[in-house]
Write a protein that holds these residues in place. Structure first.
Motif, short mmCIF file in Angstrom:
data_model
loop_
_atom_site.label_atom_id
_atom_site.label_comp_id
_atom_site.label_asym_id
_atom_site.label_seq_id
_atom_site.Cartn_x
_atom_site.Cartn_y
_atom_site.Cartn_z
N ALA A 143 51.43 96.17 34.22
CA ALA A 143 50.57 96.99 33.85
C ALA A 143 50.32 97.10 32.26
O ALA A 143 49.37 97.35 31.82
N THR A 144 51.36 96.67 31.59
CA THR A 144 51.36 96.52 30.12
C THR A 144 50.45 95.26 29.74
O THR A 144 49.61 95.40 28.88
N TYR A 145 50.72 94.19 30.60
CA TYR A 145 49.60 93.04 30.06
C TYR A 145 48.30 93.28 30.74
O TYR A 145 47.45 92.84 30.00
N LEU A 146 48.00 94.08 31.77
CA LEU A 146 46.85 94.31 32.14
C LEU A 146 45.92 95.01 31.27
O LEU A 146 44.74 94.91 31.23
N ALA A 147 46.69 96.08 30.51
CA ALA A 147 46.13 96.74 29.64
C ALA A 147 45.29 95.89 28.34
O ALA A 147 44.55 96.73 27.68
N ALA A 148 45.70 94.91 28.27
CA ALA A 148 45.16 93.90 27.05
C ALA A 148 43.95 93.43 27.50
O ALA A 148 43.07 92.77 26.88
N VAL A 149 43.68 93.40 29.00
CA VAL A 149 42.46 92.70 29.55
C VAL A 149 41.13 93.20 28.97
O VAL A 149 40.45 92.71 28.78
N PRO A 150 41.03 94.58 29.18
CA PRO A 150 39.76 95.37 28.63
C PRO A 150 39.41 94.97 27.19
O PRO A 150 38.44 94.73 26.90
N SER A 151 40.54 94.99 26.17
CA SER A 151 40.49 94.56 25.17
C SER A 151 39.73 93.30 24.85
O SER A 151 38.91 92.98 23.91
N LEU A 152 40.33 92.41 25.53
CA LEU A 152 39.99 90.98 25.43
C LEU A 152 38.57 90.84 25.90
O LEU A 152 37.54 90.32 25.17
N ILE A 153 38.11 91.38 26.84
CA ILE A 153 36.79 91.43 27.46
C ILE A 153 35.76 92.01 26.43
O ILE A 153 34.76 91.59 25.80
N LEU A 154 35.94 93.30 25.86
CA LEU A 154 35.19 94.20 25.20
C LEU A 154 35.16 93.69 23.70
O LEU A 154 34.01 93.78 23.05
N ARG A 155 36.47 93.81 23.45
CA ARG A 155 36.53 93.48 21.80
C ARG A 155 36.10 92.07 21.28
O ARG A 155 35.18 91.63 20.67
N GLY A 156 36.85 91.00 22.02
CA GLY A 156 36.47 89.82 21.82
C GLY A 156 35.05 89.49 22.39
O GLY A 156 34.50 88.54 21.54
N GLY A 157 34.68 89.93 23.36
CA GLY A 157 33.41 89.32 23.96
C GLY A 157 32.35 90.00 23.17
O GLY A 157 31.21 89.26 22.97
N SER A 158 32.34 91.03 22.74
CA SER A 158 31.43 91.76 21.85
C SER A 158 31.07 91.20 20.42
O SER A 158 30.40 90.77 19.99
N ALA A 159 32.28 90.72 19.87
CA ALA A 159 32.42 90.20 18.50
C ALA A 159 31.55 88.71 18.76
O ALA A 159 30.93 88.22 17.99
N MET A 160 32.01 87.98 19.88
CA MET A 160 31.31 86.65 20.03
C MET A 160 29.92 86.86 20.17
O MET A 160 29.17 86.03 19.70
N ILE A 161 29.45 87.85 21.21
CA ILE A 161 28.02 87.93 21.36
C ILE A 161 27.43 88.37 20.39
O ILE A 161 26.11 87.74 20.05
N LEU A 162 27.86 89.23 19.42
CA LEU A 162 27.04 89.83 18.36
C LEU A 162 26.95 88.97 17.49
O LEU A 162 25.87 88.73 16.56
N CYS A 163 28.01 87.94 17.09
CA CYS A 163 27.95 87.05 15.97
C CYS A 163 26.90 85.72 16.39
O CYS A 163 26.19 85.32 15.37
#
Length: 271
Positions: A143-163
């Motif tokens: 559960a602890t490591y799965l909680a990092a997945v939404p941040s990877l997809i939304l945080r990292g993905g949004s920064a990559m796409i917007l840049c």
């Protein structure tokens, strides 16, 4: 900006976001990689413009230097301001002033994204609670490591796409913007960091007279050739002298308060 550059920026945006468990947790992530000054260096290395990256990072850092996160609550998202505002400004040929101007609205939009990610992550907290009730240690880790997945997809993905997608748009806006608008961003970019320093002073100065110390440092920098490093060493020495003098004053006051009591006890004993 190439896809690889946007991907690297998105990766560091994720590593520098809040609640990311990697890279020494909050200490190495949010409090180091997530700082605009460090982000400016990283973005400058990725885009091949270290000098302007560090300058833009320092200017954005000055804007948010007085920001605190009481109880983990974010007044604004520095991560989006750093990892989207700085690369967009640099890739579009802008300066640190444009990076500061972009960082303000981006920090507000990033705050909404942070709250959305935390809402999703509440599901994993309940998952961990159920695993704890069942005595399932592996389930708690899962559960602890799965909680990092939404941040990877939304945080990292949004920064990559917007840049990647936003660079041509930012370049077009900067190239076709009227001169008066560019001048406005230049003036605003120089004024906004003053707001950050004002916030920092309000938190740091416990007494109003301490503003004299700040003015003394400002005068020394402005009227002499003293470097910032030399001024920092000088300020440390002044602070040390002040603390030692304050400690001696309190010790003397404490001794003066104790002495009459002792003499009174001696008089009573003699009677």
């Amino acid at each position: 900006m190439t896809v690889v550059q946007a991907l690297l920026i998105g990766l560091f945006a994720y590593l520098g976001s809040k609640r990311t468990p990697w890279f020494f947790g909050v200490a190495g992530g949010w409090n180091m990689l997530g700082r605009p000054l460090v982000a400016g260096l990283i973005v400058g290395l990725i885009l091949g413009d270290v000098r302007n990256g560090v300058i833009a990072g320092a200017m954005v850092q000055a804007l948010f230097i007085g920001q605190i996160t009481p109880g983990g609550a974010l007044p604004s998202d520095v991560n989006w301001a750093a990892y989207i505002g700085i690369p967009l400004a640099l890739a579009a040929g802008g300066t640190g002033e444009q990076a500061v101007a972009l960082s303000v609205p981006l920090s507000m939009l990033g705050l909404g994204l942070f709250n959305f990610i935390m809402t999703i992550n509440s599901c994993f907290a309940h998952m961990g609670d159920k695993a704890a009730q069942a005595g399932d240690g592996a389930g708690i880790h899962r559960a602890t490591y799965l909680a990092a997945v939404p941040s990877l997809i939304l945080r990292g993905g949004s920064a990559m796409i917007l840049c990647y997608v936003g660079t041509p748009l930012a370049e077009m806006l900067i190239n076709n913007m009227p001169a008066i608008a560019l001048h406005f961003f230049e003036v605003a970019g120089k004024m906004l960091p003053a707001v950050g320093f004002a916030m920092l002073l309000k938190q740091s100065l416990s007494k109003k007279w301490m503003i004299a110390l700040f003015l003394m440092g400002w005068i020394l920098i402005g009227s002499t050739s003293m470097s910032v490093t030399a001024l920092a060493i000088f300020a440390t020495a002044v602070a040390l002298i002040f603390v030692m003098a304050q400690g001696d004053t309190r010790a003397a006051a404490s001794s003066a308060a104790v002495t009459p009591v002792q003499s009174e006890e001696d008089d009573c004993y003699e009677e």
